[in-house]
Enzyme design. Structure first.
Site, PDB file in Angstrom:
ATOM      1  N   CYS A  95      -6.560 -11.115  -4.406  1.00  0.00           N
ATOM      2  CA  CYS A  95      -5.272 -10.776  -3.799  1.00  0.00           C
ATOM      3  C   CYS A  95      -4.322 -11.967  -3.760  1.00  0.00           C
ATOM      4  CB  CYS A  95      -5.490 -10.204  -2.414  1.00  0.00           C
ATOM      5  SG  CYS A  95      -6.654  -8.825  -2.442  1.00  0.00           S
ATOM      6  N   HIS A 135       0.614  -3.205  -0.518  1.00  0.00           N
ATOM      7  CA  HIS A 135      -0.114  -4.345  -1.094  1.00  0.00           C
ATOM      8  C   HIS A 135      -0.522  -4.047  -2.544  1.00  0.00           C
ATOM      9  CE1 HIS A 135      -2.766  -7.645  -1.657  1.00  0.00           C
ATOM     10  NE2 HIS A 135      -3.859  -7.152  -1.120  1.00  0.00           N
TER      11      HIS A 135
END
Lengths: 388, 388
Positions: free
Chosen positions: B84, B334
């Site tokens: 991420c 996200h």
């Protein structure tokens, strides 16, 4: 700031390792590189790591920190992915950061596990280096793509399957003196020509195998090497990277690799040398035709001349311009994420005289490593030179 | 060499884009960033691009050159992958190369397509950021991992689900003033507490959604900006990266994130500032507890104090230390590979006054962006400051 040095390198045996994970393979290569360099894991400032298909082959992304832990390194770790040029991209970033004082010791490396998923799944996984939407869904895989490039080359410049066979024969012979090579079997031109066709005009011996393996190198600054009594005479004096459209359909011609032209031009300019200075080259021969395109982009041969180099015996280990002393991807094997650093290791070992078969490989003071991704949509070129 | 400037940024609407490919999303963000910067694609020296699960979600690796072509850029393009924190790693490399004269104009960005494969497959794909061998095969997914971290935090420092609920409420409220946010729905503390449990103590509103989207920014040198009349008052003055063991089992404690501590320390040192100077922060709140760990690692709160920040109203957009003005990953969404650059865009827009809802967000001259991968095994921190 002076050019970074190769302080040590490590390469696993390339081949089938059904019982070893990617981290296990990388630990071997990474620890061997640290040991060869005489550098402790705590002294490493960063790990720049190449991997291509870990998501598909091992259900494992985020391999940077995983591999750092595997070699005992507690430092920022980043994975670079540029298909088969992933490790080359990692090397480039390390070279820049070492030159610019951002780090003193960087481990570069890569690993790939491929054989565990079988040849069909590995071929499908390799295809993600091409354009899924416009190429792969239409049925294209890499043997087909390079077959198109070979046909285009033959049409434009001439050459034949026999010329490609000479490249395979040469690289198989070179692999006999590389203890890490996957395929250590001498073949003849007839063997190559008569082998089953994979994608015409390419046959079985025109293609590299599916391979598990890892490679690593410790790069440092000349100043750090001197201060720590590290014998590291080989410097990386030039780095270049070029890009191209991913899909073959978006290119004006298929028989040239402009991404590699650009990478070579930049790397030579950076090093202040030219192709005439190169003693040895490791190039990205995922297929035999790729070696031809590579040595032409590197300026070692004129356009249309590279196809004759192996046929004429010029690129073998006794020739005037030895190419792929390691056996190349063709016979050494091609664990994708490791390949760029394995090339670097071979060139460094030849130049500094530590090659395990120094008796069987030529000497030299200038080498290049050419690492290409996809159908040469990404390429890195690095120049290595022996320095005082 | 002076610190690089943010010349322009672009972010797509985050959410579900069932009919758009990753390249389509990135083209929108990238072209918007180039347009905002007033920079032509031909003037771009490199693309540093973040993507995490393209292999699994779109059967597409080697996205660097693909995305360069999508925005008309003919330059070296490299994909960075740190789970991420992929885009954060791309930004760090760009910052260094711009500072060191390796490039004058770099596009940084990222994209991710996730909703096309469904929530179960996306959750499985996200799990490749954890240790497959030692965590994922034992059944761990990220909600479970962060639930462990939340339990450990509660045990060590106190806090409750209600405190986490306040973070969710705040970030949902912030997303109301972010036109790019995926979830624009006000919620109450009761809504959050009473929501279905995902992995105790975390409930539905403690978790970020599955998101498609892209973000890009044009970074350049102060000299290039001045020479080309580019108004770019925001500089990236500090970069830091830290790493940690991938598997939670290999860490001494679960309620701290030392990779982020190290990244923050490096970034602050690089910028010559301290946490007391920070006006706004975008942090990686993939789960509400992650926001707590982030603001403590950034030194904005003491250990054990971060859990109370939202409850006390301190981190909302009217508070003394506004955190996640974008709505955070929690409500903005996200799209993994894009997140680090979307954070950068928000901070830059707040600092230079070009935020589309400048009326609704506070002013500031110093901001930080904290981008974390996995269970914070990779973290990048960047400091942004308004310069003359």
């Amino acid at each position: 700031m002076s050019d970074p040095r190769v302080a040590g390198a490590g390469v696993t045996k390339f081949g089938k390792h059904p019982e070893r994970t990617g981290r296990d393979l990388f630990a071997e290569a990474g620890l061997e590189a640290l040991d060869a360099a005489g550098v402790a894991p705590d002294d490493v400032d960063a790990l720049y790591y190449g991997n291509f298909m870990g998501e598909l082959a091992e259900h494992q992304g985020h391999q940077g920190p995983l591999m750092a832990e595997a070699i005992g390194v507690d430092a920022p770790a980043t994975r670079f992915e540029a298909a088969c040029a992933s490790a080359g991209a990692a090397v480039r970033s390390a070279v820049r950061d070492l030159r610019n004082g951002e780090a003193e010791v960087v481990v570069v490396g890569g690993a790939e596990r491929m054989t565990n998923i079988g040849t069909a799944a590995a071929t499908d996984a390799l295809a993600i280096a091409a354009d899924d939407l416009y190429e792969v869904r239409a049925g294209m895989t890499f043997p087909g793509a390079y077959a198109l490039m070979a046909r285009s080359y033959f049409d434009q410049y001439g050459g034949s399957r026999e010329d490609l066979a000479h490249i395979a024969v040469k690289n198989h012979e070179h692999a006999l003196v590389n203890e890490h090579a996957q395929i250590q079997k001498e073949i003849t031109v007839e063997d190559a020509i008569e082998a089953p066709t994979i994608a015409s005009p390419l046959g079985l011996y025109d293609s590299c195998p599916i391979t598990d393996g890892a490679a690593a190198a410790v790069l440092t600054t000349a100043e750090y090497a001197a201060d720590h009594d590290i014998d590291a005479p080989v410097a990386i004096t030039g780095t270049g990277q070029g890009g191209d459209n991913l899909a073959l359909q978006d290119r004006p011609h298929l028989a040239q690799t402009p991404a590699a032209d650009k990478a070579a031009e930049e790397a030579y300019g950076d090093a202040g040398i030219g192709p005439e200075d190169v003693d040895v080259a490791e190039v990205h021969d995922c297929f035999t035709i790729a070696e031809v395109l590579a040595i032409e982009s590197l300026g070692l041969y004129e356009r249309g001349e590279g196809i004759h180099a192996a046929t004429n015996g010029e690129t073998d280990r006794h020739g005037e311009m030895p190419v792929n002393l390691s056996g190349g991807l063709k016979a050494k094997g091609h664990p994708v994420g490791a390949t760029g650093v394995a090339q670097l290791a071979t060139v460094a070992w030849v130049l500094d005289g530590t090659h395990p078969r120094a008796d069987a490989v030529p000497d030299g003071t200038v080498g290049v490593a050419h690492n290409a991704g996809g159908t040469v949509a990404s390429t890195t070129v690095h120049v290595l030179e022996v320095k005082a």
